[in-house]
Design a protein around this motif. Structure first.
Motif, mmCIF file in Angstrom:
data_model
loop_
_atom_site.group_PDB
_atom_site.id
_atom_site.type_symbol
_atom_site.label_atom_id
_atom_site.label_comp_id
_atom_site.label_asym_id
_atom_site.label_seq_id
_atom_site.Cartn_x
_atom_site.Cartn_y
_atom_site.Cartn_z
ATOM 1 N N ASP A 99 0.788 -1.228 0.000
ATOM 2 C CA ASP A 99 0.000 0.000 0.000
ATOM 3 C C ASP A 99 0.825 1.287 0.000
ATOM 4 O O ASP A 99 0.260 2.377 0.023
ATOM 5 N N GLN A 100 2.140 1.159 -0.034
ATOM 6 C CA GLN A 100 2.983 2.353 -0.036
ATOM 7 C C GLN A 100 2.777 3.133 -1.335
ATOM 8 O O GLN A 100 2.717 2.555 -2.415
ATOM 9 N N ASN A 101 2.640 4.449 -1.219
ATOM 10 C CA ASN A 101 2.447 5.296 -2.396
ATOM 11 C C ASN A 101 3.736 5.407 -3.199
ATOM 12 O O ASN A 101 4.834 5.204 -2.669
ATOM 13 N N GLY A 102 3.619 5.799 -4.460
ATOM 14 C CA GLY A 102 4.764 5.956 -5.355
ATOM 15 C C GLY A 102 5.884 6.824 -4.805
ATOM 16 O O GLY A 102 7.050 6.465 -4.893
ATOM 17 N N PRO A 103 5.570 7.986 -4.197
ATOM 18 C CA PRO A 103 6.638 8.823 -3.639
ATOM 19 C C PRO A 103 7.254 8.236 -2.370
ATOM 20 O O PRO A 103 8.220 8.759 -1.854
ATOM 21 N N GLY A 104 6.677 7.157 -1.852
ATOM 22 C CA GLY A 104 7.251 6.497 -0.687
ATOM 23 C C GLY A 104 6.516 6.725 0.607
ATOM 24 O O GLY A 104 6.933 6.233 1.652
ATOM 25 N N ASP A 105 5.424 7.464 0.591
ATOM 26 C CA ASP A 105 4.694 7.707 1.831
ATOM 27 C C ASP A 105 3.491 6.766 1.931
ATOM 28 O O ASP A 105 3.252 5.940 1.053
ATOM 29 N N TRP A 106 2.762 6.901 3.020
ATOM 30 C CA TRP A 106 1.538 6.143 3.217
ATOM 31 C C TRP A 106 0.417 7.137 3.459
ATOM 32 O O TRP A 106 0.532 8.000 4.330
ATOM 33 N N ASN A 107 -0.630 7.003 2.688
ATOM 34 C CA ASN A 107 -1.852 7.783 2.890
ATOM 35 C C ASN A 107 -1.641 9.298 2.773
ATOM 36 O O ASN A 107 -2.417 10.070 3.308
ATOM 37 N N ASP A 108 -0.542 9.708 2.153
ATOM 38 C CA ASP A 108 -0.236 11.133 1.948
ATOM 39 C C ASP A 108 -0.171 11.939 3.240
ATOM 40 O O ASP A 108 -0.429 13.140 3.242
ATOM 41 N N THR A 109 0.139 11.285 4.366
ATOM 42 C CA THR A 109 0.243 12.026 5.628
ATOM 43 C C THR A 109 1.540 11.666 6.341
ATOM 44 O O THR A 109 2.031 10.548 6.236
ATOM 45 N N GLN A 110 2.070 12.631 7.076
ATOM 46 C CA GLN A 110 3.293 12.393 7.828
ATOM 47 C C GLN A 110 3.063 11.401 8.967
ATOM 48 O O GLN A 110 3.903 10.546 9.227
ATOM 49 N N HIS A 111 1.936 11.526 9.668
ATOM 50 C CA HIS A 111 1.738 10.636 10.819
ATOM 51 C C HIS A 111 1.517 9.194 10.379
ATOM 52 O O HIS A 111 2.041 8.271 11.000
ATOM 53 N N ASP A 112 0.764 8.953 9.309
ATOM 54 C CA ASP A 112 0.605 7.575 8.842
ATOM 55 C C ASP A 112 1.934 7.010 8.356
ATOM 56 O O ASP A 112 2.257 5.850 8.605
ATOM 57 N N THR A 113 2.720 7.832 7.676
ATOM 58 C CA THR A 113 4.043 7.395 7.204
ATOM 59 C C THR A 113 4.944 7.076 8.392
ATOM 60 O O THR A 113 5.658 6.064 8.382
ATOM 61 N N ALA A 114 4.897 7.899 9.427
ATOM 62 C CA ALA A 114 5.722 7.650 10.615
ATOM 63 C C ALA A 114 5.336 6.326 11.280
ATOM 64 O O ALA A 114 6.214 5.521 11.627
ATOM 65 N N PHE A 115 4.044 6.077 11.452
ATOM 66 C CA PHE A 115 3.612 4.824 12.071
ATOM 67 C C PHE A 115 3.989 3.624 11.206
ATOM 68 O O PHE A 115 4.394 2.577 11.729
ATOM 69 N N ALA A 116 3.876 3.752 9.888
ATOM 70 C CA ALA A 116 4.266 2.652 8.990
ATOM 71 C C ALA A 116 5.760 2.360 9.119
ATOM 72 O O ALA A 116 6.171 1.199 9.210
ATOM 73 N N LEU A 117 6.580 3.415 9.152
ATOM 74 C CA LEU A 117 8.033 3.214 9.287
ATOM 75 C C LEU A 117 8.395 2.611 10.640
ATOM 76 O O LEU A 117 9.283 1.757 10.726
ATOM 77 N N LEU A 118 7.722 3.051 11.687
ATOM 78 C CA LEU A 118 7.993 2.478 13.004
ATOM 79 C C LEU A 118 7.649 0.995 13.032
ATOM 80 O O LEU A 118 8.367 0.196 13.619
ATOM 81 N N PHE A 119 6.550 0.624 12.409
ATOM 82 C CA PHE A 119 6.201 -0.792 12.322
ATOM 83 C C PHE A 119 7.274 -1.551 11.554
ATOM 84 O O PHE A 119 7.800 -2.563 12.018
ATOM 85 N N LEU A 120 7.618 -1.063 10.364
ATOM 86 C CA LEU A 120 8.566 -1.779 9.505
ATOM 87 C C LEU A 120 9.967 -1.853 10.101
ATOM 88 O O LEU A 120 10.672 -2.836 9.899
ATOM 89 N N SER A 121 10.365 -0.825 10.855
ATOM 90 C CA SER A 121 11.710 -0.824 11.436
ATOM 91 C C SER A 121 11.836 -1.808 12.583
ATOM 92 O O SER A 121 12.937 -2.226 12.920
#
Length: 163
Positions: A99-121
């Motif tokens: 579900d990661q967007n083309g530019p590399g974020d999730w859901n076009d928001t900083q907080h969703d991207t941060a939570f996704a990265l914390l999960f993946l890390s």
């Protein structure tokens, strides 16, 4: 209850048990176990479970990325590879990477991207008890690999200021 709030509660109980020891565990240990059982029973890699009879899938998108982060915290704090039969990390990571967007974020928001990265890390401080700088560096490397140049510089500044 929802998956995100249940995982938050179980995470807090796990931290309190670790810090306060046997007496706390004897009082609240059953609540933590019940929460883990609930997470196992209602685990859904598609998103945040909210088991309602009339609309069981309606809540999945709400607080979805916070739910993933909550699963990561509980799984890491309690050293769980599975919630019931579910390999929470493999299933969650597969959904996030899909579900990661083309530019590399999730859901076009900083907080969703941060939570996704914390999960993946999977920044588990229990493994060898690394200092905060090492945990931040792991998160930063994940961002460089997954998000490209736009985030790399922000992560590098974060690691330097904490180091």
């Amino acid at each position: 209850p929802t998956g995100s709030m249940t995982s938050s509660g179980v995470g807090v109980l796990a931290i309190c048990e670790e810090q306060l020891g046997t007496r706390f565990k004897s009082i609240y240990g059953n609540a933590r176990k019940s929460g883990v059982l609930w997470l196992a029973e209602h685990f859904d890699p598609r998103g945040n479970p909210y088991p309602r009879k009339e609309k069981p899938d309606a809540w999945l998108a709400n607080w979805r990325y916070y739910y993933y982060y909550g699963l990561e915290r509980v799984g890491s704090l309690l050293e769980l590879e599975r919630f019931g039969p579910n390999d929470w990390y493999r299933q969650g990571a597969a959904v996030l990477l899909r579900d990661q967007n083309g530019p590399g974020d999730w859901n076009d928001t900083q907080h969703d991207t941060a939570f996704a990265l914390l999960f993946l890390s999977r920044a588990d401080v229990r493994q060898g008890r690394p200092d905060q700088e090492r945990v931040s560096a792991r998160i930063g490397r994940c961002a460089v690999e997954r998000l490209g140049d736009g985030v790399r510089h922000g992560c590098a500044r974060e690691v330097r200021t904490r180091g």
